[in-house]
Scaffold this motif. Structure first.
Motif, PDB file in Angstrom:
ATOM      1  N   PHE A   3       0.645  -1.561  -0.336  1.00 14.52           N
ATOM      2  CA  PHE A   3      -0.040   0.310  -0.149  1.00 14.52           C
ATOM      3  C   PHE A   3       1.116   1.423  -0.220  1.00 14.52           C
ATOM      4  CE2 PHE A   3      -2.656  -3.323   2.733  1.00 14.52           C
ATOM      5  CZ  PHE A   3      -3.691  -2.892   0.918  1.00 14.52           C
ATOM      6  N   SER A   4       0.681   2.115  -0.564  1.00 13.25           N
ATOM      7  CA  SER A   4       1.172   3.208  -0.389  1.00 13.25           C
ATOM      8  C   SER A   4       0.899   4.315   0.949  1.00 13.25           C
ATOM      9  CB  SER A   4       0.382   4.684  -2.044  1.00 13.25           C
ATOM     10  OG  SER A   4      -0.706   4.979  -1.272  1.00 13.25           O
ATOM     11  N   VAL A   5       1.626   5.286   0.858  1.00 18.50           N
ATOM     12  CA  VAL A   5       1.479   6.022   2.722  1.00 18.50           C
ATOM     13  C   VAL A   5       0.082   6.285   2.789  1.00 18.50           C
ATOM     14  CG1 VAL A   5       1.949   7.392   3.987  1.00 18.50           C
ATOM     15  CG2 VAL A   5       3.410   6.736   2.689  1.00 18.50           C
ATOM     16  N   GLU A   6      -0.572   6.911   1.422  1.00 21.35           N
ATOM     17  CA  GLU A   6      -2.011   7.725   1.322  1.00 21.35           C
ATOM     18  C   GLU A   6      -3.138   6.802   1.484  1.00 21.35           C
ATOM     19  OE1 GLU A   6       0.309   7.896  -0.364  1.00 21.35           O
ATOM     20  OE2 GLU A   6       0.805  10.088  -0.787  1.00 21.35           O
ATOM     21  N   ILE A   7      -2.780   5.594   1.119  1.00 22.21           N
ATOM     22  CA  ILE A   7      -3.812   4.136   0.937  1.00 22.21           C
ATOM     23  C   ILE A   7      -3.854   3.815   2.433  1.00 22.21           C
ATOM     24  CG2 ILE A   7      -4.262   2.172   0.232  1.00 22.21           C
ATOM     25  CD1 ILE A   7      -4.666   3.930  -1.950  1.00 22.21           C
ATOM     26  N   PHE A   8      -2.743   3.625   2.963  1.00 26.09           N
ATOM     27  CA  PHE A   8      -2.623   2.895   4.143  1.00 26.09           C
ATOM     28  C   PHE A   8      -3.142   3.853   4.932  1.00 26.09           C
ATOM     29  CE2 PHE A   8       0.170   2.927   8.661  1.00 26.09           C
ATOM     30  CZ  PHE A   8      -0.081   1.892   8.714  1.00 26.09           C
ATOM     31  N   ILE A   9      -2.744   5.740   5.252  1.00 23.27           N
ATOM     32  CA  ILE A   9      -3.439   5.866   5.784  1.00 23.27           C
ATOM     33  C   ILE A   9      -5.420   6.423   6.085  1.00 23.27           C
ATOM     34  CG2 ILE A   9      -4.014   8.352   6.678  1.00 23.27           C
ATOM     35  CD1 ILE A   9      -0.924   8.767   5.459  1.00 23.27           C
ATOM     36  N   LEU A  10      -5.414   6.102   4.626  1.00 28.57           N
ATOM     37  CA  LEU A  10      -7.014   6.003   4.471  1.00 28.57           C
ATOM     38  C   LEU A  10      -8.043   5.251   5.216  1.00 28.57           C
ATOM     39  CD1 LEU A  10      -9.813   6.864   3.052  1.00 28.57           C
ATOM     40  CD2 LEU A  10      -8.909   5.899   1.221  1.00 28.57           C
ATOM     41  N   ILE A  11      -7.415   3.550   5.280  1.00 24.86           N
ATOM     42  CA  ILE A  11      -7.281   2.111   5.430  1.00 24.86           C
ATOM     43  C   ILE A  11      -7.555   2.590   6.920  1.00 24.86           C
ATOM     44  CG2 ILE A  11      -7.106  -0.345   5.458  1.00 24.86           C
ATOM     45  CD1 ILE A  11      -6.115  -0.217   2.984  1.00 24.86           C
ATOM     46  N   PHE A  12      -6.239   3.232   7.635  1.00 23.80           N
ATOM     47  CA  PHE A  12      -6.148   3.446   9.155  1.00 23.80           C
ATOM     48  C   PHE A  12      -7.358   4.119   9.246  1.00 23.80           C
ATOM     49  CE2 PHE A  12      -4.346   4.993  12.865  1.00 23.80           C
ATOM     50  CZ  PHE A  12      -4.306   4.482  13.320  1.00 23.80           C
ATOM     51  N   SER A  13      -7.031   4.985   8.748  1.00 20.99           N
ATOM     52  CA  SER A  13      -8.841   5.905   9.527  1.00 20.99           C
ATOM     53  C   SER A  13     -10.234   5.578   9.620  1.00 20.99           C
ATOM     54  CB  SER A  13      -8.434   7.575   8.774  1.00 20.99           C
ATOM     55  OG  SER A  13      -7.480   8.257   8.401  1.00 20.99           O
ATOM     56  N   ILE A  14     -10.175   4.607   8.132  1.00 21.14           N
ATOM     57  CA  ILE A  14     -11.477   3.974   8.456  1.00 21.14           C
ATOM     58  C   ILE A  14     -11.950   2.634   9.315  1.00 21.14           C
ATOM     59  CG2 ILE A  14     -12.930   2.298   6.754  1.00 21.14           C
ATOM     60  CD1 ILE A  14     -11.692   3.730   4.370  1.00 21.14           C
ATOM     61  N   LEU A  15     -10.554   2.211  10.041  1.00 18.95           N
ATOM     62  CA  LEU A  15     -10.800   1.629  11.235  1.00 18.95           C
ATOM     63  C   LEU A  15     -10.295   2.179  12.168  1.00 18.95           C
ATOM     64  CD1 LEU A  15      -8.640  -1.310   9.370  1.00 18.95           C
ATOM     65  CD2 LEU A  15     -10.735  -1.535   9.672  1.00 18.95           C
ATOM     66  N   LEU A  16     -10.430   2.702  12.573  1.00 20.00           N
ATOM     67  CA  LEU A  16     -10.437   3.787  13.325  1.00 20.00           C
ATOM     68  C   LEU A  16     -11.457   3.977  13.732  1.00 20.00           C
ATOM     69  CD1 LEU A  16      -8.505   4.713  15.805  1.00 20.00           C
ATOM     70  CD2 LEU A  16      -8.724   6.354  14.677  1.00 20.00           C
ATOM     71  N   PHE A  17     -12.320   4.957  12.345  1.00 18.92           N
ATOM     72  CA  PHE A  17     -13.656   5.444  13.214  1.00 18.92           C
ATOM     73  C   PHE A  17     -14.936   3.621  13.429  1.00 18.92           C
ATOM     74  CE2 PHE A  17     -17.522   7.457  10.428  1.00 18.92           C
ATOM     75  CZ  PHE A  17     -17.597   8.269  11.340  1.00 18.92           C
ATOM     76  N   VAL A  18     -14.706   2.689  12.589  1.00 18.13           N
ATOM     77  CA  VAL A  18     -15.057   1.861  12.317  1.00 18.13           C
ATOM     78  C   VAL A  18     -15.508   1.563  14.213  1.00 18.13           C
ATOM     79  CG1 VAL A  18     -16.162  -0.153  12.155  1.00 18.13           C
ATOM     80  CG2 VAL A  18     -15.922   1.388  10.334  1.00 18.13           C
ATOM     81  N   SER A  19     -14.249   1.451  15.126  1.00 16.07           N
ATOM     82  CA  SER A  19     -13.882   1.046  16.275  1.00 16.07           C
ATOM     83  C   SER A  19     -14.481   1.654  16.755  1.00 16.07           C
ATOM     84  CB  SER A  19     -12.038   0.654  15.913  1.00 16.07           C
ATOM     85  OG  SER A  19     -11.734   0.571  15.174  1.00 16.07           O
ATOM     86  N   LEU A  20     -14.463   3.798  16.718  1.00 16.55           N
ATOM     87  CA  LEU A  20     -15.245   4.357  17.478  1.00 16.55           C
ATOM     88  C   LEU A  20     -16.558   3.849  18.060  1.00 16.55           C
ATOM     89  CD1 LEU A  20     -13.608   7.463  16.712  1.00 16.55           C
ATOM     90  CD2 LEU A  20     -13.129   6.457  18.496  1.00 16.55           C
ATOM     91  N   PHE A  21     -17.319   3.560  16.683  1.00 16.81           N
ATOM     92  CA  PHE A  21     -18.713   3.135  16.912  1.00 16.81           C
ATOM     93  C   PHE A  21     -18.766   1.898  17.099  1.00 16.81           C
ATOM     94  CE2 PHE A  21     -18.889   6.487  13.213  1.00 16.81           C
ATOM     95  CZ  PHE A  21     -20.232   7.230  14.126  1.00 16.81           C
TER      96      PHE A  21
END
Length: 232
Positions: A3-21
């Protein structure tokens, strides 16, 4: 899969957002938060969305950092006046209790896989390794259940459980590392292994205690302009 850095940050952000819910859902429905986190990880993994990760060294590094954060958070949020009356009981549970749990579970796994479940056969050391991994209670789960649910337990049971769950990881960690070492180097004598085990345990505990006391004195002497830097 790279993964590129941008894709990695995007995936990590989505997982973090889902974890908050997931945390909100855990509080609402009473489901343990770790079960939801595991479910999210499985859905995002190779059997779900398809994200694959095959770097054990990076996984180990992430696990060590996460373990340190969990232990630090548990220690910081545990009140000293609550654990003082149960210090001896909690210490015995987190050391001898974990050791006995590992041995009893290890013997049971060895007997079970060599007498009942013959499709899977574990050696004694393999059985002890599996038992050592399972021997300690998860501090994040215990803290979450006791504090978020605000359970009212009798007498001093709650602080003792919190103290035990937050201090039993070193024993389980040492057991796991020791048994892996015995499997890799079977030529080492049991006496040498036991000596190394107790030396690391006691020296680590000694240094941890005095470095912790020194850190408190040092932090109290430091005058930082930004209060948020103290936690760092």
């Amino acid at each position: 899969m790279l993964f590129s850095v941008e894709i990695f940050i995007l995936i990590f952000s989505i997982l973090l957002f889902v974890s908050l819910f997931a945390e909100k859902a855990s509080l609402k429905f009473g489901t343990p938060i770790l079960l939801l986190f595991l479910a999210i990880g499985m859905l995002a993994g190779s059997d779900g969305v398809g994200l694959e990760f095959h770097d054990p060294h990076t996984a180990q590094a992430i696990g060590i950092v996460a373990l340190n954060i969990i232990l630090f958070s548990g220690g910081m949020s545990t009140k000293q006046e609550e654990i003082k009356p149960v210090l001896v009981q909690g210490f015995l549970l987190s050391t001898i209790g974990v050791l006995l749990t590992a041995f009893i579970t290890g013997f049971f796994i060895y007997w079970l896989t060599n007498n009942i479940i013959t499709s899977v056969t574990f050696s004694f050391l393999e059985s002890m390794l599996l038992a050592s991994v399972m021997s300690s209670t998860d501090s994040a789960s215990v803290f979450g259940i006791l504090r978020l649910k605000k359970l009212s337990l009798k007498e001093r049971l709650r602080p003792m459980l919190e103290f035990e769950s937050g201090s039993n990881d070193p024993m389980a960690y040492m057991l796991t590392i020791t048994i892996i070492g015995m499997m890799i180097h079977p030529e080492n004598s049991f006496g040498l292994v036991a000596l190394d085990f107790f030396l690391q345990l006691f020296i680590g505990g000694f240094l941890g205690f005095f470095l912790g006391r020194f850190s408190v004195k040092l932090i109290n002497k430091i005058n930082l302009e930004n209060d948020s830097l103290y936690s760092v």
